[in-house]
Write a protein that holds these residues in place. Structure first.
Motif, PDB file in Angstrom:
ATOM      1  N   HIS A   8      48.489  44.020  46.067  1.00 13.76           N
ATOM      2  CA  HIS A   8      49.285  42.800  46.086  1.00 13.76           C
ATOM      3  C   HIS A   8      50.487  42.973  47.007  1.00 13.76           C
ATOM      4  O   HIS A   8      50.805  44.072  47.433  1.00 13.76           O
ATOM      5  CB  HIS A   8      49.714  42.429  44.667  1.00 13.76           C
ATOM      6  N   GLY A   9      51.165  41.874  47.304  1.00 11.33           N
ATOM      7  CA  GLY A   9      52.223  41.896  48.319  1.00 11.33           C
ATOM      8  C   GLY A   9      51.669  41.141  49.501  1.00 11.33           C
ATOM      9  O   GLY A   9      50.640  40.491  49.377  1.00 11.33           O
ATOM     10  N   MET A 110      44.904  38.050  36.468  1.00 14.71           N
ATOM     11  CA  MET A 110      46.180  38.265  37.154  1.00 14.71           C
ATOM     12  C   MET A 110      46.690  39.689  36.985  1.00 14.71           C
ATOM     13  O   MET A 110      47.393  40.209  37.843  1.00 14.71           O
ATOM     14  CB  MET A 110      47.231  37.264  36.656  1.00 14.71           C
ATOM     15  N   THR A 111      46.316  40.331  35.857  1.00 15.22           N
ATOM     16  CA  THR A 111      46.775  41.709  35.667  1.00 15.22           C
ATOM     17  C   THR A 111      45.730  42.692  36.217  1.00 15.22           C
ATOM     18  O   THR A 111      45.886  43.901  36.058  1.00 15.22           O
ATOM     19  CB  THR A 111      47.021  41.999  34.175  1.00 15.22           C
ATOM     20  N   TYR A 184      55.068  31.682  44.775  1.00 18.05           N
ATOM     21  CA  TYR A 184      54.970  33.010  44.169  1.00 18.05           C
ATOM     22  C   TYR A 184      53.539  33.532  44.279  1.00 18.05           C
ATOM     23  O   TYR A 184      53.300  34.678  44.684  1.00 18.05           O
ATOM     24  CB  TYR A 184      55.423  32.936  42.706  1.00 18.05           C
ATOM     25  N   ALA A 185      52.570  32.671  43.943  1.00 14.24           N
ATOM     26  CA  ALA A 185      51.160  33.085  44.002  1.00 14.24           C
ATOM     27  C   ALA A 185      50.762  33.416  45.444  1.00 14.24           C
ATOM     28  O   ALA A 185      50.020  34.365  45.698  1.00 14.24           O
ATOM     29  CB  ALA A 185      50.259  31.990  43.437  1.00 14.24           C
ATOM     30  N   ALA A 186      51.295  32.639  46.400  1.00 12.11           N
ATOM     31  CA  ALA A 186      50.953  32.874  47.814  1.00 12.11           C
ATOM     32  C   ALA A 186      51.492  34.235  48.270  1.00 12.11           C
ATOM     33  O   ALA A 186      50.820  34.965  48.996  1.00 12.11           O
ATOM     34  CB  ALA A 186      51.528  31.755  48.680  1.00 12.11           C
ATOM     35  N   SER A 192      46.893  36.135  51.456  1.00 15.66           N
ATOM     36  CA  SER A 192      46.900  34.666  51.403  1.00 15.66           C
ATOM     37  C   SER A 192      47.826  34.073  52.457  1.00 15.66           C
ATOM     38  O   SER A 192      47.498  33.069  53.091  1.00 15.66           O
ATOM     39  CB  SER A 192      47.365  34.176  50.043  1.00 15.66           C
ATOM     40  N   MET A 193      49.000  34.687  52.640  1.00 13.18           N
ATOM     41  CA  MET A 193      49.951  34.136  53.610  1.00 13.18           C
ATOM     42  C   MET A 193      49.349  34.154  55.008  1.00 13.18           C
ATOM     43  O   MET A 193      49.562  33.250  55.802  1.00 13.18           O
ATOM     44  CB  MET A 193      51.263  34.930  53.588  1.00 13.18           C
TER      45      MET A 193
END
Ligand code: HEM
Length: 230
Positions: A8-9, A110-111, A184-186, A192-193
């Motif tokens: 993530h990140g 999500m986790t 936040y999700a993006a 995703s970004m």
């Protein structure tokens, strides 16, 4: 099939692999970011109009008088751009029976505990966000038009204007929370970004986050070991 989750990140700088999948066209990205810019301007001017505590934000627009004139015009621009963008995505955002399963297992997903198969281009969370954005942009536009001083507001009875003002503020607040979750999700979902800045995603990203979409996008291709770019 088990796929290792991408970290993530976010990563902006990676080079486009030859077998990357296109997720958004240039026109879609440009429209999306124009909507985002309009949203930020509306948010700042809306806060300054809402409460004296935020009056300093009117400095961004040169003067409070200019900001008051610009706010409704930017609102109409956001609605036009947003509906132009959203009208190309509605089919991909229709809710499917598999979306119910996704919503039930969302926390585990999500986790990183569970894998949830997403059939379409978007998961159920994104779809719900999409339909609520449709509702809130329409609600903000309708109530905002009723409050538009020199043009519409004088023709509206005072009680109607008061109700419109309350609803406008409520819609704006809920939309702010929704856009906060969206951003936040993006940022949280690595890759995703880049889909929205450069247009492409890696195959690993697509296979992990949207396997149904991945399979549709790659249907009819030769197996990976015979692909030139693999
Ligand atoms: C301000 C900062 C924003 C950021 C960083 C951001 C980021 C993103 C990203 C990365 C995606 C791609 C997600 C994917 O393909 O899986 C996306 C999609 C999307 N964004 Fe934004 N966005 C922002 C603002 C907005 C605003 C203000 C709106 C609307 C009012 C909006 C509406 C959408 C829609 C409708 C999609 C398509 C996903 C779907 O249909 O559910 N975005 N955004």
């Amino acid at each position: 099939m088990s796929v290792t989750p991408p970290r993530h990140g976010h990563a902006f700088a990676a080079e486009r692999p030859p077998d990357a999948l296109q997720r958004y066209s240039e026109a879609s990205r440009l429209t999306h970011w124009a909507v985002a810019l309009a949203y930020v301007l509306l948010f700042c001017s809306g806060l300054a109009l809402f409460h004296p505590f935020f009056f300093w934000l009117s400095g961004l627009f040169g003067s409070a008088a200019l900001m008051r004139v610009l706010h409704p015009f930017i609102g109409v621009a956001l609605a036009v751009l947003f509906f132009a963008y959203a009208s190309r995505l509605w089919r991909e955002n229709l809710l499917l029976p598999s979306d119910r399963r996704w919503l039930r297992g969302m926390l585990g997903y999500m986790t990183g505990r569970d894998e949830l198969r997403v059939e379409g281009k978007y998961n159920a969370g994104q779809k719900l966000m999409y339909w609520s954005m449709i509702g809130f942009v329409a609600g903000l536009l309708a109530t905002g038009l009723l409050l538009w001083r020199p043009y519409v507001a004088p023709a509206i009875p005072v009680d109607g204007r008061r109700l419109a003002a309350v609803l406008h503020a409520v819609f704006a607040f809920v939309m702010f929370v929704g856009i906060g979750v969206h951003v936040y999700a993006a940022l949280w979902t690595r890759g995703s970004m880049r889909a929205m800045t450069q247009g492409w995603v890696t195959r690993r990203w697509a296979r992990y986050h949207h396997p149904g979409w991945y399979e549709r996008e790659t249907a009819g291709e030769p197996p990976p070991d015979r692909r030139e770019s693999a």
